[in-house]
Design a protein around this motif. Structure first.
Motif, PDB file in Angstrom:
ATOM      1  N   LEU A   1       0.798  -1.236   0.000  1.00  0.00           N
ATOM      2  CA  LEU A   1       0.000   0.000   0.000  1.00  0.00           C
ATOM      3  C   LEU A   1       0.829   1.285   0.000  1.00  0.00           C
ATOM      4  CD1 LEU A   1      -2.971  -1.047   2.319  1.00  0.00           C
ATOM      5  CD2 LEU A   1      -3.051  -0.563  -0.136  1.00  0.00           C
ATOM      6  N   PRO A   2       1.918   1.384   0.790  1.00  0.00           N
ATOM      7  CA  PRO A   2       2.707   2.629   0.727  1.00  0.00           C
ATOM      8  C   PRO A   2       3.200   2.955  -0.678  1.00  0.00           C
ATOM      9  CG  PRO A   2       3.362   1.356   2.649  1.00  0.00           C
ATOM     10  CD  PRO A   2       2.418   0.500   1.855  1.00  0.00           C
ATOM     11  N   TRP A   3       3.692   1.934  -1.425  1.00  0.00           N
ATOM     12  CA  TRP A   3       4.161   2.174  -2.789  1.00  0.00           C
ATOM     13  C   TRP A   3       3.014   2.575  -3.716  1.00  0.00           C
ATOM     14  CZ3 TRP A   3       8.903   3.277  -3.322  1.00  0.00           C
ATOM     15  CH2 TRP A   3       9.892   2.624  -2.592  1.00  0.00           C
ATOM     16  N   TYR A   4       1.859   1.946  -3.507  1.00  0.00           N
ATOM     17  CA  TYR A   4       0.668   2.277  -4.298  1.00  0.00           C
ATOM     18  C   TYR A   4       0.304   3.754  -4.094  1.00  0.00           C
ATOM     19  CZ  TYR A   4      -4.341   2.380  -5.522  1.00  0.00           C
ATOM     20  OH  TYR A   4      -5.571   2.710  -6.032  1.00  0.00           O
ATOM     21  N   TYR A   5       0.336   4.201  -2.831  1.00  0.00           N
ATOM     22  CA  TYR A   5      -0.044   5.591  -2.535  1.00  0.00           C
ATOM     23  C   TYR A   5       1.045   6.582  -2.950  1.00  0.00           C
ATOM     24  CZ  TYR A   5      -4.432   4.333  -0.401  1.00  0.00           C
ATOM     25  OH  TYR A   5      -5.716   3.876  -0.206  1.00  0.00           O
TER      26      TYR A   5
ATOM     27  N   LYS B   1       0.139   7.096  -6.444  1.00  0.00           N
ATOM     28  CA  LYS B   1      -1.044   7.968  -6.508  1.00  0.00           C
ATOM     29  C   LYS B   1      -0.633   9.419  -6.305  1.00  0.00           C
ATOM     30  CE  LYS B   1      -5.235   5.708  -6.271  1.00  0.00           C
ATOM     31  NZ  LYS B   1      -6.469   6.129  -6.944  1.00  0.00           N
ATOM     32  N   LEU B   2       0.272   9.627  -5.349  1.00  0.00           N
ATOM     33  CA  LEU B   2       0.739  10.972  -5.010  1.00  0.00           C
ATOM     34  C   LEU B   2       1.485  11.606  -6.182  1.00  0.00           C
ATOM     35  CD1 LEU B   2       0.600  12.624  -2.327  1.00  0.00           C
ATOM     36  CD2 LEU B   2       2.967  11.962  -1.932  1.00  0.00           C
TER      37      LEU B   2
ATOM     38  N   SER C   1       3.390  -2.122  -7.570  1.00  0.00           N
ATOM     39  CA  SER C   1       2.458  -1.244  -6.845  1.00  0.00           C
ATOM     40  C   SER C   1       2.572   0.200  -7.312  1.00  0.00           C
ATOM     41  CB  SER C   1       2.732  -1.296  -5.332  1.00  0.00           C
ATOM     42  OG  SER C   1       2.616  -2.609  -4.864  1.00  0.00           O
TER      43      SER C   1
ATOM     44  N   GLY D   1      -0.483   2.623  -8.778  1.00  0.00           N
ATOM     45  CA  GLY D   1      -0.891   3.890  -8.156  1.00  0.00           C
ATOM     46  C   GLY D   1      -0.830   5.044  -9.133  1.00  0.00           C
TER      47      GLY D   1
ATOM     48  N   LEU E   1      -8.468   1.176  -5.900  1.00  0.00           N
ATOM     49  CA  LEU E   1      -7.887   0.434  -4.787  1.00  0.00           C
ATOM     50  C   LEU E   1      -8.437  -0.986  -4.661  1.00  0.00           C
ATOM     51  CD1 LEU E   1      -6.033   0.412  -2.296  1.00  0.00           C
ATOM     52  CD2 LEU E   1      -7.922   1.365  -0.971  1.00  0.00           C
TER      53      LEU E   1
END
Length: 200
Positions: A66-70, A73-74, A127, A131, A137
């Protein structure tokens, strides 16, 4: 590293497995190819149960993805396009290339996430484009979980079957991660060289 992984699993049990697999996704040098076979060996010794071991590994991996996905996204496609237009000339990447890659991911992203979760060396990296391309998600979690469950189960059962020789899994699969990573870099360099040739 091997001793630290062993101590973490011995002292924290299922929580330790989940924690190690979470960290493995954030810091790829920590090898899942050693964590899960060791956990499988522990099951073979009767100190843990198979289903909770696999579940802990899957949960840890998904939380670590999830951190890499976000981060992806960022960063986002628009920011990436701007960066490509500003600095991309050095590596022959343009905003159009980013758009093409994004369109490809829109078509094949679910399959890419599923299958890349089974490939050492790119399991963590997938990931990021998910993102960046804005993959929703829920599908990301579903396909990541399926791929991760297959990978974690394979590693755990291999460790269970090999017993005291569980480290063989890491010996064989560890180099695969490095080979895949090198192949990706080579493929990128070839792509850049070909692009520059076409320009000239």
């Amino acid at each position: 590293m091997s001793e630290w992984i062993t101590n973490t699993i011995t002292s924290l049990g299922y929580l330790g497995i989940g924690l190690l697999m979470f960290l493995e996704n954030l810091f790829p040098p920590i090898p899942s190819e050693l964590i899960m076979p060791l956990a499988g060996f522990t099951v073979a010794k009767g100190r843990m149960e198979l289903a909770p071991v696999i579940l802990a590994g899957v949960i840890g991996t998904i939380l670590g993805a999830l951190p890499w996905y976000y981060v992806g996204k960022l960063v986002g496609e628009d920011n990436l396009k701007r960066l490509a237009d500003k600095y991309g000339k050095w590596i022959s990447v343009s905003s159009r290339d980013i758009e093409k890659a994004d369109n490809w991911f829109d078509k094949h992203g679910q399959k890419a996430v599923l299958f890349c979760r089974l490939v050492p060396g790119v399991r963590t990296l997938i990931s990021l484009p998910a993102g960046i391309s804005g993959m929703p998600l829920v599908p990301f979690l579903i396909y990541s979980t399926i791929g991760t469950a297959l990978w974690v189960s394979f590693l755990t059962l291999a460790g269970y079957a090999l017993g005291d020789n569980y480290e063989i899994v890491e010996e064989y699969l560890g180099p695969v991660s490095k080979i895949v990573f090198v192949l990706l870099i080579v493929a990128f360099v070839v792509w850049v060289v070909n692009k520059r040739k076409k320009k000239h």
